[in-house]
Design an enzyme around this catalytic site. Structure first.
Site, mmCIF file in Angstrom:
data_model
loop_
_atom_site.group_PDB
_atom_site.id
_atom_site.type_symbol
_atom_site.label_atom_id
_atom_site.label_comp_id
_atom_site.label_asym_id
_atom_site.label_seq_id
_atom_site.Cartn_x
_atom_site.Cartn_y
_atom_site.Cartn_z
ATOM 1 N N GLU A 1 -13.927 8.025 13.273
ATOM 2 C CA GLU A 1 -13.792 6.574 13.229
ATOM 3 C C GLU A 1 -12.443 6.139 12.492
ATOM 4 O OE1 GLU A 1 -16.965 5.122 10.914
ATOM 5 O OE2 GLU A 1 -18.451 6.449 12.002
ATOM 6 N N SER B 1 -15.751 6.719 -2.713
ATOM 7 C CA SER B 1 -14.503 6.604 -2.091
ATOM 8 C C SER B 1 -14.278 7.787 -0.981
ATOM 9 C CB SER B 1 -13.401 6.194 -3.122
ATOM 10 O OG SER B 1 -12.270 5.993 -2.445
ATOM 11 N N CYS C 1 20.575 -23.039 9.590
ATOM 12 C CA CYS C 1 22.074 -23.970 10.058
ATOM 13 C C CYS C 1 21.424 -24.759 11.192
ATOM 14 C CB CYS C 1 22.968 -22.636 10.610
ATOM 15 S SG CYS C 1 24.364 -23.402 11.522
ATOM 16 N N CYS D 1 29.644 -20.752 11.045
ATOM 17 C CA CYS D 1 30.544 -21.974 11.297
ATOM 18 C C CYS D 1 30.604 -22.693 9.970
ATOM 19 C CB CYS D 1 29.306 -22.923 12.158
ATOM 20 S SG CYS D 1 28.048 -23.517 11.265
ATOM 21 N N TYR E 1 -20.846 1.189 9.160
ATOM 22 C CA TYR E 1 -20.657 2.651 9.758
ATOM 23 C C TYR E 1 -21.709 3.418 9.024
ATOM 24 C CZ TYR E 1 -17.542 1.816 5.813
ATOM 25 O OH TYR E 1 -16.928 1.388 4.720
ATOM 26 N N LYS F 1 -15.685 12.455 9.915
ATOM 27 C CA LYS F 1 -17.105 12.827 9.209
ATOM 28 C C LYS F 1 -17.758 14.130 9.728
ATOM 29 C CE LYS F 1 -17.678 8.007 8.403
ATOM 30 N NZ LYS F 1 -18.431 6.813 8.766
ATOM 31 N N CYS G 1 26.738 -21.373 6.227
ATOM 32 C CA CYS G 1 26.562 -20.710 7.283
ATOM 33 C C CYS G 1 27.770 -19.559 7.519
ATOM 34 C CB CYS G 1 26.327 -21.457 8.622
ATOM 35 S SG CYS G 1 26.499 -20.490 10.045
ATOM 36 N N ASP H 1 0.897 -1.383 -0.177
ATOM 37 C CA ASP H 1 0.153 0.014 0.144
ATOM 38 C C ASP H 1 0.803 1.145 0.021
ATOM 39 O OD1 ASP H 1 -2.220 -1.624 0.073
ATOM 40 O OD2 ASP H 1 -3.029 -1.034 2.139
ATOM 41 N N GLU H 2 1.948 1.171 0.637
ATOM 42 C CA GLU H 2 3.018 2.378 0.949
ATOM 43 C C GLU H 2 3.374 2.946 -0.364
ATOM 44 O OE1 GLU H 2 3.098 -0.276 2.679
ATOM 45 O OE2 GLU H 2 2.400 0.291 4.691
ATOM 46 N N ILE H 3 3.844 2.049 -1.264
ATOM 47 C CA ILE H 3 4.722 2.184 -2.502
ATOM 48 C C ILE H 3 3.322 2.788 -3.420
ATOM 49 C CG2 ILE H 3 5.487 1.264 -4.487
ATOM 50 C CD1 ILE H 3 7.100 -0.615 -3.137
ATOM 51 N N TYR H 4 2.097 2.215 -3.274
ATOM 52 C CA TYR H 4 1.116 2.742 -4.272
ATOM 53 C C TYR H 4 0.761 4.018 -3.798
ATOM 54 C CZ TYR H 4 -3.868 2.979 -6.153
ATOM 55 O OH TYR H 4 -4.826 3.339 -6.641
ATOM 56 N N ASP H 5 0.576 4.360 -2.467
ATOM 57 C CA ASP H 5 0.230 5.606 -2.114
ATOM 58 C C ASP H 5 1.478 6.683 -2.479
ATOM 59 O OD1 ASP H 5 -1.957 4.832 -0.949
ATOM 60 O OD2 ASP H 5 -1.262 5.116 1.164
ATOM 61 N N LYS I 1 -4.717 9.732 6.523
ATOM 62 C CA LYS I 1 -3.671 8.830 6.410
ATOM 63 C C LYS I 1 -2.566 9.063 6.985
ATOM 64 C CE LYS I 1 -4.327 6.194 2.513
ATOM 65 N NZ LYS I 1 -4.591 4.705 2.565
ATOM 66 N N CYS J 1 27.231 -24.317 16.161
ATOM 67 C CA CYS J 1 27.298 -23.113 15.943
ATOM 68 C C CYS J 1 27.527 -21.690 16.608
ATOM 69 C CB CYS J 1 26.328 -22.619 14.863
ATOM 70 S SG CYS J 1 26.452 -21.119 13.865
ATOM 71 N N ASP K 1 -9.540 -1.335 6.979
ATOM 72 C CA ASP K 1 -8.877 -1.842 5.810
ATOM 73 C C ASP K 1 -9.650 -3.132 5.091
ATOM 74 O OD1 ASP K 1 -7.547 -1.671 3.629
ATOM 75 O OD2 ASP K 1 -5.536 -2.316 4.650
ATOM 76 N N GLU L 1 -17.810 -2.364 6.202
ATOM 77 C CA GLU L 1 -16.848 -2.926 5.771
ATOM 78 C C GLU L 1 -16.516 -4.336 6.230
ATOM 79 O OE1 GLU L 1 -15.248 -0.406 4.050
ATOM 80 O OE2 GLU L 1 -13.252 -1.058 3.696
ATOM 81 N N LYS M 1 -10.527 4.097 9.946
ATOM 82 C CA LYS M 1 -10.513 3.482 8.352
ATOM 83 C C LYS M 1 -10.306 2.021 8.405
ATOM 84 C CE LYS M 1 -9.935 5.268 3.848
ATOM 85 N NZ LYS M 1 -9.764 3.906 3.186
#
Ligand code: IVH
Length: 668
Positions: free
Chosen positions: A120, A91, A427, A412, A229, A293, A409, A38-42, A317, A432, A124, A177, A122
């Site tokens: 409230e 959305s 290992c 060792c 909700y 809201k 390893c 999600d973070e990369i998407y955002d 967010k 070890c 997911d 949700e 959000k």
């Protein structure tokens, strides 16, 4: 002035981003199998949004109409009957800062000055709309593209948390949700792993995939949950505020989140956001922000909406805690169980206030899946206490070019072995030196016996000087005072402190010792369970563990792990030696009284004993400890210099007690 060439370059960049994000949307919404975290998407989504705004004049309306920033890329699937929503399922617009929330408020102020908010989490999951006629559930529809959804009634009626009949007889459409609790998600993935099936990426996609199964039986098995909700056309049901709506839903038996709050000002909103940042780590469902809201329904229509979101609500967010940097080096380490972890040394980068130089890459499969190598530019994520993690390449590579599997390893040099699933490497050499060292560190750590004078530095010092090599040597350190005194950095006082804190282990509860021993699969939680059964350490060696098979906490694998650990002569001798040295620890009585049963406590301020003392005292008398105040808190135990928690407790009319009051309550 931009030349034609520049304009074409920018247009291409934007079109490429649109295509990339639309493909991600398709994987996420329609295939229930996300391609990126999600973070990369955002990050990429926000980049596209900013570029589209900045260069709006380079595009016609028609060209931007289909951008993923303007439309919902989810499709209603052909597997289910398609149903048009009575009102669109929209959305939410996003805010990343208080300034953006202020703008949202300023817009409301244009039409009224008499308003408040309802806040409230959000959730997911995936949105659902459920319709009741004459008190009976008649239809449940997914969001789909917001206009048309899929009829999943047959599946939703299998969800035990959704009421099939309600006392309210008017036509009613409620929205909310569907999600999978984190604990249920973990159970599901464990089961899929055991059946050699592919694991699911995250609870959200697991829930989406489950709800859109054609086999309703699976819904029952996987224990899908939901929070409602929203009531469509609230005024028709005489609901005037979002707070009333929450109460309405609760009254008629719908599951609702408890982490809600009425708010009047931006400061109140800020406080909720600050508190929820910690609270969200403790709850059993995933959230991706908070929803603010407008509380008063009468203004909703007047505020209106765009094609994608309404103006009466906004999603806040939290900063994504993601940064970009370069991998300088990849290397493998070995843990106390022999498990191999791949790590990345990074070009140091600051993420939410702390400097990050190392991140985990988990296992070789992870490196292969993300096609990672040294010198790659990558995204790093750091959230809360979690170790930073490399989550993906900044720009994909076409060719396969990843770091090679480590075969031996690094400590060792024994050949590493693959786990049954092929996902992990181990290992397997008991001797070890790194496994021994890690076991010692764990033995003294918080999850072990919690000997705070025996941190990693002292353990390394003692190991280097051959004063310890296994846990029993720790208890024997008292006979090596002269050797200890010879060490650099070690004064008489610090040696005394170390020996005292080791001796204090005699009074610690049994579960800490069981957890300290590094029995495979036995963490703190299971150690507590085992301790409650065997009662004292000497029983570890003669207890019949097979009789525990009926408890749901424990399965075959765990029982076999304990039995095989005990049957190893070295381990047996270790336990016997520990007992002979006077450390035959006992299980604490789980509870002394039930005087505080079902009462929830929050602790704040400076008290006469460490906080852990009061936590144990409360728990032993049947009470529950929570980290933040909510309307469900019964008591706030407040010491000196209590801050925001005290204020909040006052506001919510929660009983505030001193430590003397607590002692009185439990008859001390
Ligand atoms: S209120 C606009 N409240 O987030 C319709 N939505 O990204 C009113 N969501 O489509 C939505 N938790 O599926 C609302 N407490 C919450 C929510 C919530 C999750 C979802 C919802 C919405 C999506 C927007």
């Amino acid at each position: 002035m931009n030349s034609n060439n520049d304009i074409e370059k920018i247009r291409k960049e934007i079109f490429d981003l649109q295509a990339k994000i639309s493909a991600w949307d398709n994987a996420y919404y329609n295939l229930d199998s996300p391609e990126v975290p999600d973070e990369i998407y955002d990050v990429e989504f926000n980049k596209l949004k900013a570029l589209e705004e900045k260069y709006a004049s380079f595009f016609s309306d028609e060209e931007l109409k289909n951008s993923p920033t303007r439309k919902i890329n989810a499709l209603a699937s052909d597997l289910f009957k398609k149903v048009k929503h009575k009102r669109p399922m929209l959305s939410l617009n996003k805010a990343y800062s208080l300034d953006e929330i202020q703008k949202f408020i300023d817009n409301i102020k244009k039409i009224t000055s008499d308003f408040s908010f309802f806040i409230e989490p959000k959730i997911d999951g995936l949105s659902i709309s459920i319709i009741y006629e004459d008190g009976k559930l008649v239809r449940a529809i997914t969001r789909g593209d917001g206009i048309t959804g899929e009829d999943v009634t047959a599946n939703v009626v299998q969800m035990s948390c959704i009421p099939k009949t309600i006392e309210y007889k008017e036509s009613l459409e409620v929205r909310g949700e569907v999600y999978l609790a984190i604990s249920d998600f973990e159970k599901l993935n464990l089961k899929l792993g055991q059946e050699n099936k592919n694991k699911l990426a995250n609870p959200r996609n697991a829930a989406a995939g489950t709800l859109r199964q054609l086999n309703s039986q699976i819904i029952k098995e996987r224990n899908l949950s939901a929070f409602l909700y929203y009531v469509v056309d609230p005024l028709q049901h005489n609901i005037k505020t979002m707070q009333e709506e929450h109460e309405f839903l609760k009254t008629y038996g719908f599951p609702v989140t408890h982490e809600v709050q009425h708010a009047n000002t931006l400061q109140d909103i800020e406080e909720y956001i600050r508190n929820f940042k910690n609270q969200k780590l403790l709850i059993d469902y995933e959230t991706d922000g908070v929803v603010i809201k407008l509380n008063e329904v009468q203004y909703f229509d007047k505020l209106g909406s765009t094609a994608k979101f309404p103006h009466y609500a906004i999603a806040f967010k939290y900063e994504p805690n993601v940064e970009t940097t370069t991998i300088k080096r990849i290397y493998a380490t070995v843990g106390r169980t022999g498990l191999v972890t791949y790590n990345a040394e990074l070009e140091p980068v600051e993420i939410s206030g702390s400097l990050v130089s190392f991140a985990t890459l988990n296992n070789f499969q992870y490196i292969k899946d993300l096609n990672l190598n040294e010198n790659d530019l990558v995204y790093i994520k750091k959230a809360g206490e979690i170790i930073p993690c490399v989550i993906g390449l900044i720009s994909g590579k076409k060719e396969i070019d990843h770091f090679q599997k480590v075969e031996f390893c690094p400590y060792c040099h024994n050949k590493l072995v693959d786990s049954e699933t092929g996902l992990e490497q181990f290992c397997s050499n008991d001797q070890c030196p790194e496994i021994q060292r890690r076991k010692l560190i764990h033995f003294c750590s918080k999850d072990g016996l919690d000997i705070n004078t025996m941190g990693e530095r002292n353990i390394d010092l003692f190991l280097k000087n051959s004063l310890i090599s296994n846990p029993i040597d720790i208890f024997n350190l008292k006979n090596k005072k002269q050797d200890l005194l010879k060490l650099n950095r070690m004064g008489e006082k610090s040696i005394e402190n170390i020996l005292i804190s080791i001796d204090e282990c005699k009074n610690k509860p049994l579960y800490k010792m069981i957890s300290a021993l590094s029995i495979p699969l036995i963490g703190v939680k299971l150690a507590k369970f085992v301790a409650s059964k065997i009662k004292s350490l000497h029983n570890l060696l003669n207890y019949d563990f097979s009789q525990l098979i009926d408890y749901h906490e424990i399965g075959d694998k765990i029982i076999n792990s304990i039995i095989s650990w005990i049957s190893n002569d070295f381990n047996k001798k270790l336990v016997e030696d520990i007992i002979n040295l006077g450390y035959d620890l006992k299980d604490e009585n789980e509870s002394i009284t039930n005087l505080l049963e079902n009462k929830s406590f929050v602790i704040t301020g400076t008290l006469g004993h460490p906080r852990s003392y009061f936590e144990r005292l409360i728990e032993k008398n049947g009470g529950l400890i929570h980290s933040s105040i909510s309307s469900k808190t019964n008591y706030l135990l407040a010491g000196e210099n209590a801050g925001s928690k005290l204020q909040k407790a006052n506001k919510l009319n929660i009983t505030i007690i001193t430590e003397e009051d607590l002692f009185k309550m439990i008859g001390q």
